[in-house]
Motif scaffolding. Structure first.
Motif, PDB file in Angstrom:
ATOM      1  N   ALA A  36       0.834  -1.207   0.000  1.00 27.42           N
ATOM      2  CA  ALA A  36       0.000   0.000   0.000  1.00 27.42           C
ATOM      3  C   ALA A  36       0.867   1.254   0.000  1.00 27.42           C
ATOM      4  CB  ALA A  36      -0.918  -0.009   1.212  1.00 27.42           C
ATOM      5  N   ALA A  37       1.958   1.235   0.767  1.00 25.14           N
ATOM      6  CA  ALA A  37       2.866   2.385   0.801  1.00 25.14           C
ATOM      7  C   ALA A  37       3.488   2.604  -0.579  1.00 25.14           C
ATOM      8  CB  ALA A  37       3.956   2.161   1.840  1.00 25.14           C
ATOM      9  N   SER A  38       3.836   1.522  -1.258  1.00 23.90           N
ATOM     10  CA  SER A  38       4.396   1.620  -2.599  1.00 23.90           C
ATOM     11  C   SER A  38       3.411   2.305  -3.545  1.00 23.90           C
ATOM     12  CB  SER A  38       4.758   0.232  -3.129  1.00 23.90           C
ATOM     13  OG  SER A  38       5.222   0.300  -4.462  1.00 23.90           O
ATOM     14  N   ASP A  39       2.132   1.947  -3.427  1.00 28.16           N
ATOM     15  CA  ASP A  39       1.106   2.559  -4.276  1.00 28.16           C
ATOM     16  C   ASP A  39       1.009   4.069  -4.021  1.00 28.16           C
ATOM     17  OD1 ASP A  39       0.471   0.157  -5.462  1.00 28.16           O
ATOM     18  OD2 ASP A  39      -1.201  -0.274  -4.110  1.00 28.16           O
ATOM     19  N   VAL A  40       1.121   4.461  -2.756  1.00 32.76           N
ATOM     20  CA  VAL A  40       1.055   5.885  -2.409  1.00 32.76           C
ATOM     21  C   VAL A  40       2.229   6.634  -3.033  1.00 32.76           C
ATOM     22  CG1 VAL A  40       1.173   7.552  -0.512  1.00 32.76           C
ATOM     23  CG2 VAL A  40      -0.212   5.486  -0.262  1.00 32.76           C
ATOM     24  N   TYR A  41       3.428   6.060  -2.932  1.00 27.19           N
ATOM     25  CA  TYR A  41       4.602   6.696  -3.517  1.00 27.19           C
ATOM     26  C   TYR A  41       4.485   6.768  -5.045  1.00 27.19           C
ATOM     27  CZ  TYR A  41       7.156   6.256   0.945  1.00 27.19           C
ATOM     28  OH  TYR A  41       7.576   6.365   2.249  1.00 27.19           O
ATOM     29  N   LYS A  42       3.984   5.699  -5.656  1.00 28.32           N
ATOM     30  CA  LYS A  42       3.857   5.669  -7.120  1.00 28.32           C
ATOM     31  C   LYS A  42       2.964   6.791  -7.631  1.00 28.32           C
ATOM     32  CE  LYS A  42       2.459   1.471  -7.719  1.00 28.32           C
ATOM     33  NZ  LYS A  42       1.857   0.323  -8.423  1.00 28.32           N
ATOM     34  N   ARG A  43       1.855   7.014  -6.954  1.00 27.84           N
ATOM     35  CA  ARG A  43       0.908   8.032  -7.403  1.00 27.84           C
ATOM     36  C   ARG A  43       1.520   9.423  -7.372  1.00 27.84           C
ATOM     37  NH1 ARG A  43      -2.955   4.770  -4.553  1.00 27.84           N
ATOM     38  NH2 ARG A  43      -2.847   6.106  -2.701  1.00 27.84           N
ATOM     39  N   GLN A  44       2.507   9.620  -6.514  1.00 25.73           N
ATOM     40  CA  GLN A  44       3.122  10.930  -6.387  1.00 25.73           C
ATOM     41  C   GLN A  44       4.135  11.229  -7.484  1.00 25.73           C
ATOM     42  OE1 GLN A  44       2.401  13.541  -4.284  1.00 25.73           O
ATOM     43  NE2 GLN A  44       0.629  12.222  -3.950  1.00 25.73           N
ATOM     44  N   THR A  45       4.570  10.187  -8.195  1.00 26.15           N
ATOM     45  CA  THR A  45       5.595  10.390  -9.220  1.00 26.15           C
ATOM     46  C   THR A  45       5.135  11.395 -10.262  1.00 26.15           C
ATOM     47  OG1 THR A  45       6.341   8.107  -8.892  1.00 26.15           O
ATOM     48  CG2 THR A  45       7.131   9.232 -10.852  1.00 26.15           C
ATOM     49  N   ASN A  46       3.874  11.273 -10.688  1.00 24.80           N
ATOM     50  CA  ASN A  46       3.347  12.189 -11.700  1.00 24.80           C
ATOM     51  C   ASN A  46       2.631  13.391 -11.108  1.00 24.80           C
ATOM     52  OD1 ASN A  46       4.222  10.652 -13.941  1.00 24.80           O
ATOM     53  ND2 ASN A  46       2.507   9.250 -13.679  1.00 24.80           N
ATOM     54  N   LYS A  47       2.455  13.403  -9.798  1.00 27.55           N
ATOM     55  CA  LYS A  47       1.766  14.526  -9.150  1.00 27.55           C
ATOM     56  C   LYS A  47       2.744  15.594  -8.692  1.00 27.55           C
ATOM     57  CE  LYS A  47      -2.419  12.142  -7.535  1.00 27.55           C
ATOM     58  NZ  LYS A  47      -3.239  11.769  -6.351  1.00 27.55           N
ATOM     59  N   SER A  48       3.700  15.197  -7.874  1.00 30.08           N
ATOM     60  CA  SER A  48       4.642  16.184  -7.331  1.00 30.08           C
ATOM     61  C   SER A  48       6.096  15.806  -7.582  1.00 30.08           C
ATOM     62  CB  SER A  48       4.409  16.345  -5.816  1.00 30.08           C
ATOM     63  OG  SER A  48       4.619  15.105  -5.150  1.00 30.08           O
ATOM     64  N   GLY A  49       6.298  14.755  -8.394  1.00 31.96           N
ATOM     65  CA  GLY A  49       7.655  14.269  -8.613  1.00 31.96           C
ATOM     66  C   GLY A  49       8.271  14.698  -9.927  1.00 31.96           C
ATOM     67  N   VAL A  50       8.060  15.961 -10.326  1.00 32.70           N
ATOM     68  CA  VAL A  50       8.591  16.456 -11.601  1.00 32.70           C
ATOM     69  C   VAL A  50      10.113  16.326 -11.659  1.00 32.70           C
ATOM     70  CG1 VAL A  50       8.808  18.460 -13.116  1.00 32.70           C
ATOM     71  CG2 VAL A  50       6.663  18.052 -11.899  1.00 32.70           C
ATOM     72  N   LYS A  51      10.789  16.719 -10.565  1.00 30.48           N
ATOM     73  CA  LYS A  51      12.250  16.622 -10.534  1.00 30.48           C
ATOM     74  C   LYS A  51      12.711  15.171 -10.541  1.00 30.48           C
ATOM     75  CE  LYS A  51      13.328  21.011  -8.223  1.00 30.48           C
ATOM     76  NZ  LYS A  51      13.965  21.650  -7.048  1.00 30.48           N
ATOM     77  N   ALA A  52      11.927  14.308  -9.895  1.00 29.62           N
ATOM     78  CA  ALA A  52      12.270  12.886  -9.864  1.00 29.62           C
ATOM     79  C   ALA A  52      12.201  12.299 -11.267  1.00 29.62           C
ATOM     80  CB  ALA A  52      11.331  12.145  -8.920  1.00 29.62           C
ATOM     81  N   VAL A  53      11.120  12.593 -11.971  1.00 29.53           N
ATOM     82  CA  VAL A  53      10.952  12.087 -13.330  1.00 29.53           C
ATOM     83  C   VAL A  53      12.047  12.651 -14.240  1.00 29.53           C
ATOM     84  CG1 VAL A  53       9.448  12.100 -15.364  1.00 29.53           C
ATOM     85  CG2 VAL A  53       8.471  11.714 -13.093  1.00 29.53           C
TER      86      VAL A  53
END
Length: 286
Positions: free
Chosen positions: A15-32
Protein backbone atom coordinates in the motif's frame (compact mmCIF):
# COMPACT_ATOMS: atom_id res chain seq x y z
CA UNK A 1 7.06 -4.46 20.00
CA UNK A 2 4.21 -6.70 18.83
CA UNK A 3 5.29 -9.20 16.14
CA UNK A 4 2.47 -9.11 13.62
CA UNK A 5 1.88 -11.82 11.04
CA UNK A 6 3.75 -10.99 7.82
CA UNK A 7 0.52 -10.69 5.80
CA UNK A 8 -0.48 -7.39 7.41
CA UNK A 9 3.08 -6.11 7.11
CA UNK A 10 3.34 -7.12 3.46
CA UNK A 11 0.01 -5.53 2.59
CA UNK A 12 1.10 -2.30 4.30
CA UNK A 13 4.36 -2.35 2.33
CA UNK A 14 2.45 -2.77 -0.93
CA UNK A 15 0.00 0.00 0.00
CA UNK A 16 2.87 2.39 0.80
CA UNK A 17 4.40 1.62 -2.60
CA UNK A 18 1.11 2.56 -4.28
CA UNK A 19 1.06 5.89 -2.41
CA UNK A 20 4.60 6.70 -3.52
CA UNK A 21 3.86 5.67 -7.12
CA UNK A 22 0.91 8.03 -7.40
CA UNK A 23 3.12 10.93 -6.39
CA UNK A 24 5.60 10.39 -9.22
CA UNK A 25 3.35 12.19 -11.70
CA UNK A 26 1.77 14.53 -9.15
CA UNK A 27 4.64 16.18 -7.33
CA UNK A 28 7.65 14.27 -8.61
CA UNK A 29 8.59 16.46 -11.60
CA UNK A 30 12.25 16.62 -10.53
CA UNK A 31 12.27 12.89 -9.86
CA UNK A 32 10.95 12.09 -13.33
CA UNK A 33 13.41 14.55 -14.86
CA UNK A 34 16.32 12.85 -13.07
CA UNK A 35 15.20 9.37 -14.15
CA UNK A 36 14.84 10.49 -17.76
CA UNK A 37 18.32 12.03 -17.61
CA UNK A 38 19.56 8.54 -16.67
CA UNK A 39 17.91 6.98 -19.72
CA UNK A 40 14.55 5.82 -18.39
CA UNK A 41 11.17 6.64 -19.93
CA UNK A 42 7.64 6.72 -18.53
CA UNK A 43 7.12 3.02 -19.27
CA UNK A 44 10.29 2.09 -17.37
CA UNK A 45 9.17 4.15 -14.38
CA UNK A 46 5.76 2.48 -14.41
CA UNK A 47 7.08 -1.04 -14.93
CA UNK A 48 9.57 -0.75 -12.08
CA UNK A 49 7.00 0.87 -9.77
CA UNK A 50 9.31 3.80 -9.04
CA UNK A 51 7.71 6.33 -6.72
CA UNK A 52 8.40 9.65 -5.08
CA UNK A 53 8.32 10.86 -1.48
CA UNK A 54 7.52 14.61 -1.40
CA UNK A 55 9.50 17.06 0.69
CA UNK A 56 7.14 16.75 3.64
CA UNK A 57 7.47 15.55 7.20
CA UNK A 58 4.00 13.96 7.28
CA UNK A 59 3.09 12.99 3.70
CA UNK A 60 2.85 9.23 4.27
CA UNK A 61 1.82 9.39 7.92
CA UNK A 62 -1.11 11.69 6.98
CA UNK A 63 -2.59 8.89 4.85
CA UNK A 64 -3.17 6.74 7.93
CA UNK A 65 -3.64 9.53 10.46
CA UNK A 66 -5.38 8.42 13.68
CA UNK A 67 -5.00 4.75 12.70
CA UNK A 68 -2.36 3.88 15.26
CA UNK A 69 -2.08 0.20 14.32
CA UNK A 70 -1.26 1.04 10.68
CA UNK A 71 1.17 3.73 11.77
CA UNK A 72 2.87 1.20 14.01
CA UNK A 73 3.28 -1.15 11.04
CA UNK A 74 4.77 1.64 8.94
CA UNK A 75 7.09 2.35 11.86
CA UNK A 76 8.18 -1.31 11.86
CA UNK A 77 8.84 -1.04 8.13
CA UNK A 78 10.96 2.05 8.68
CA UNK A 79 8.75 4.34 6.58
CA UNK A 80 7.69 6.56 9.48
CA UNK A 81 9.21 7.26 12.89
CA UNK A 82 7.45 7.95 16.15
CA UNK A 83 8.35 11.14 17.94
CA UNK A 84 9.67 10.72 21.46
CA UNK A 85 7.08 11.03 24.21
CA UNK A 86 4.33 11.49 21.64
CA UNK A 87 1.83 9.58 19.51
CA UNK A 88 2.80 11.64 16.48
CA UNK A 89 4.82 10.24 13.57
CA UNK A 90 7.01 11.76 10.87
CA UNK A 91 8.12 10.41 7.48
CA UNK A 92 11.49 8.73 7.02
CA UNK A 93 11.75 9.39 3.25
CA UNK A 94 11.47 13.01 2.18
CA UNK A 95 12.18 14.50 -1.26
CA UNK A 96 13.48 11.19 -2.56
CA UNK A 97 12.93 8.89 -5.51
CA UNK A 98 11.57 5.63 -4.11
CA UNK A 99 12.68 2.25 -5.44
CA UNK A 100 10.67 -0.71 -4.11
CA UNK A 101 12.84 -3.66 -3.05
CA UNK A 102 11.33 -7.06 -3.81
CA UNK A 103 12.16 -10.60 -2.82
CA UNK A 104 12.56 -13.48 -5.28
CA UNK A 105 8.79 -13.97 -5.38
CA UNK A 106 8.22 -10.34 -6.40
CA UNK A 107 6.80 -9.21 -3.06
CA UNK A 108 7.76 -5.72 -1.84
CA UNK A 109 9.75 -6.09 1.38
CA UNK A 110 11.62 -2.79 1.62
CA UNK A 111 12.39 0.54 -0.01
CA UNK A 112 15.36 2.62 -1.12
CA UNK A 113 15.23 6.40 -1.41
CA UNK A 114 17.54 8.43 -3.65
CA UNK A 115 17.94 12.14 -2.90
CA UNK A 116 17.22 14.56 -5.74
CA UNK A 117 18.68 17.67 -4.13
CA UNK A 118 22.24 16.42 -3.56
CA UNK A 119 21.60 15.95 0.16
CA UNK A 120 23.50 13.23 1.99
CA UNK A 121 23.33 10.38 2.20
CA UNK A 122 22.57 9.99 -1.50
CA UNK A 123 20.76 6.70 -0.77
CA UNK A 124 18.75 5.57 2.22
CA UNK A 125 17.28 2.13 2.79
CA UNK A 126 14.28 1.42 4.96
CA UNK A 127 15.31 -0.35 8.14
CA UNK A 128 15.42 -4.09 8.66
CA UNK A 129 12.09 -5.59 9.63
CA UNK A 130 10.26 -8.87 9.99
CA UNK A 131 10.10 -9.03 6.17
CA UNK A 132 13.34 -7.29 5.15
CA UNK A 133 16.94 -8.28 5.82
CA UNK A 134 19.63 -6.56 3.76
CA UNK A 135 22.04 -9.43 4.29
CA UNK A 136 19.58 -11.78 2.55
CA UNK A 137 17.79 -9.72 -0.11
CA UNK A 138 19.35 -8.66 -3.42
CA UNK A 139 17.86 -5.82 -5.43
CA UNK A 140 16.71 -7.11 -8.82
CA UNK A 141 16.36 -10.76 -7.81
CA UNK A 142 12.62 -10.63 -8.66
CA UNK A 143 13.38 -10.05 -12.35
CA UNK A 144 14.97 -13.48 -12.66
CA UNK A 145 11.46 -14.86 -13.22
CA UNK A 146 11.61 -13.16 -16.65
CA UNK A 147 14.20 -15.80 -17.56
CA UNK A 148 11.26 -18.27 -17.55
CA UNK A 149 13.07 -20.98 -15.63
CA UNK A 150 16.24 -20.89 -17.72
CA UNK A 151 19.45 -20.73 -15.75
CA UNK A 152 21.68 -17.86 -16.91
CA UNK A 153 25.30 -18.50 -17.84
CA UNK A 154 26.30 -15.95 -15.22
CA UNK A 155 24.92 -13.45 -12.73
CA UNK A 156 26.00 -9.83 -12.97
CA UNK A 157 26.60 -8.08 -9.63
CA UNK A 158 26.48 -4.27 -9.69
CA UNK A 159 26.30 -1.48 -7.10
CA UNK A 160 23.42 0.82 -7.97
CA UNK A 161 19.66 0.57 -8.31
CA UNK A 162 19.68 2.37 -11.66
CA UNK A 163 22.47 0.04 -12.82
CA UNK A 164 20.16 -2.94 -12.27
CA UNK A 165 17.24 -1.21 -13.98
CA UNK A 166 19.29 -0.16 -17.02
CA UNK A 167 20.67 -3.67 -17.45
CA UNK A 168 17.12 -5.04 -17.15
CA UNK A 169 16.06 -2.52 -19.81
CA UNK A 170 18.52 -3.99 -22.33
CA UNK A 171 17.58 -7.57 -21.48
CA UNK A 172 20.00 -8.54 -18.70
CA UNK A 173 17.51 -9.88 -16.14
CA UNK A 174 20.33 -11.82 -14.46
CA UNK A 175 21.50 -8.69 -12.59
CA UNK A 176 21.46 -7.94 -8.86
CA UNK A 177 22.79 -5.30 -6.44
CA UNK A 178 23.63 -5.76 -2.77
CA UNK A 179 22.21 -2.34 -1.78
CA UNK A 180 25.21 -0.71 -0.16
CA UNK A 181 26.06 -3.59 2.14
CA UNK A 182 28.95 -6.03 1.80
CA UNK A 183 28.11 -9.21 -0.04
CA UNK A 184 27.20 -11.89 2.49
CA UNK A 185 27.15 -15.67 2.48
CA UNK A 186 23.35 -15.46 2.40
CA UNK A 187 23.58 -13.36 -0.78
CA UNK A 188 26.04 -15.88 -2.20
CA UNK A 189 23.67 -18.74 -1.40
CA UNK A 190 20.84 -16.93 -3.19
CA UNK A 191 22.90 -16.28 -6.31
CA UNK A 192 24.10 -19.91 -6.33
CA UNK A 193 20.52 -21.04 -7.04
CA UNK A 194 20.83 -19.49 -10.49
CA UNK A 195 24.44 -19.83 -11.67
CA UNK A 196 27.98 -20.93 -10.78
CA UNK A 197 29.55 -17.89 -12.45
CA UNK A 198 29.39 -14.28 -11.35
CA UNK A 199 30.74 -11.11 -12.95
CA UNK A 200 31.29 -8.15 -10.61
CA UNK A 201 30.86 -4.73 -12.17
CA UNK A 202 31.34 -2.20 -9.37
CA UNK A 203 32.45 1.41 -9.68
CA UNK A 204 36.12 1.73 -10.56
CA UNK A 205 36.97 4.13 -7.72
CA UNK A 206 38.88 2.84 -4.68
CA UNK A 207 35.70 2.16 -2.70
CA UNK A 208 34.24 0.13 -5.57
CA UNK A 209 37.46 -1.82 -6.13
CA UNK A 210 37.77 -2.62 -2.42
CA UNK A 211 34.12 -3.70 -2.27
CA UNK A 212 34.63 -6.01 -5.26
CA UNK A 213 37.60 -7.74 -3.65
CA UNK A 214 35.77 -8.04 -0.32
CA UNK A 215 33.07 -10.00 -2.16
CA UNK A 216 35.52 -12.77 -2.98
CA UNK A 217 35.26 -14.70 0.30
CA UNK A 218 31.49 -15.48 0.38
CA UNK A 219 31.59 -16.28 -3.35
CA UNK A 220 34.57 -18.60 -3.10
CA UNK A 221 32.88 -20.39 -0.19
CA UNK A 222 30.26 -21.44 -2.72
CA UNK A 223 32.84 -22.32 -5.39
CA UNK A 224 31.83 -19.58 -7.82
CA UNK A 225 33.85 -18.73 -10.90
CA UNK A 226 34.32 -15.02 -10.20
CA UNK A 227 35.14 -12.42 -12.86
CA UNK A 228 35.52 -8.67 -12.75
CA UNK A 229 34.47 -6.03 -15.27
CA UNK A 230 35.88 -2.49 -15.15
CA UNK A 231 34.26 0.22 -17.26
CA UNK A 232 36.34 3.11 -18.67
CA UNK A 233 36.53 6.59 -17.19
CA UNK A 234 34.97 5.59 -13.87
CA UNK A 235 31.53 5.16 -15.45
CA UNK A 236 28.83 3.05 -13.83
CA UNK A 237 26.87 0.55 -15.98
CA UNK A 238 23.83 2.82 -16.29
CA UNK A 239 25.93 5.73 -17.53
CA UNK A 240 28.06 3.61 -19.85
CA UNK A 241 25.11 1.87 -21.51
CA UNK A 242 23.22 5.14 -21.92
CA UNK A 243 26.19 6.71 -23.73
CA UNK A 244 27.55 3.73 -25.66
CA UNK A 245 24.72 1.22 -26.06
CA UNK A 246 24.19 -2.47 -25.43
CA UNK A 247 26.70 -3.81 -27.97
CA UNK A 248 29.58 -1.79 -26.56
CA UNK A 249 28.76 -2.99 -23.05
CA UNK A 250 28.51 -6.57 -24.27
CA UNK A 251 31.97 -6.36 -25.82
CA UNK A 252 33.45 -5.26 -22.51
CA UNK A 253 31.43 -7.88 -20.63
CA UNK A 254 32.87 -10.62 -22.83
CA UNK A 255 36.36 -9.35 -21.97
CA UNK A 256 35.84 -9.69 -18.19
CA UNK A 257 38.88 -11.07 -16.39
CA UNK A 258 39.28 -13.48 -13.51
CA UNK A 259 39.03 -11.62 -10.23
CA UNK A 260 42.25 -13.32 -9.09
CA UNK A 261 44.12 -11.88 -12.09
CA UNK A 262 42.48 -8.52 -11.43
CA UNK A 263 43.53 -8.63 -7.78
CA UNK A 264 47.14 -9.47 -8.72
CA UNK A 265 47.29 -6.58 -11.20
CA UNK A 266 45.74 -4.22 -8.67
CA UNK A 267 48.21 -5.31 -5.97
CA UNK A 268 51.13 -4.70 -8.35
CA UNK A 269 49.91 -1.17 -9.08
CA UNK A 270 49.48 -0.48 -5.37
CA UNK A 271 53.00 -1.74 -4.67
CA UNK A 272 54.53 0.31 -7.49
CA UNK A 273 52.75 3.45 -6.31
CA UNK A 274 54.19 2.93 -2.82
CA UNK A 275 57.66 2.47 -4.28
CA UNK A 276 57.26 5.66 -6.28
CA UNK A 277 56.19 7.62 -3.20
CA UNK A 278 59.06 6.29 -1.09
CA UNK A 279 61.82 6.95 -3.67
CA UNK A 280 62.38 10.66 -2.81
CA UNK A 281 62.69 9.72 0.87
CA UNK A 282 65.33 7.11 0.11
CA UNK A 283 67.35 9.49 -2.07
CA UNK A 284 67.23 12.11 0.67
CA UNK A 285 68.45 9.57 3.23
CA UNK A 286 71.47 8.74 1.08
Amino acid sequence: MIRRPPRSTLSSSSAASDVYKRQTNKSGVKAVSYLKSRGFDDEDIKENMIGFAPDSWNFLSAFVKNKIEKLDILDELGLVKKKENSNNFFDFFRNRIIFPIKNRQGTIVGFAGRSIDNSNPKYLNSKESIIFSKRKVLFGIDKFNKLKGKKPKFVLLVEGYTDVLMLNKIGFYNTVASMGTSLTLEHSNEIKKFSDKIIINFDSDKAGVDAAFKSIEPLFENNFDVYKLDLPNGQDPCEYIQKNGKDAFLNLLNASVSIIDSFIDYSKLQYLSLIHISEPTRRYAI
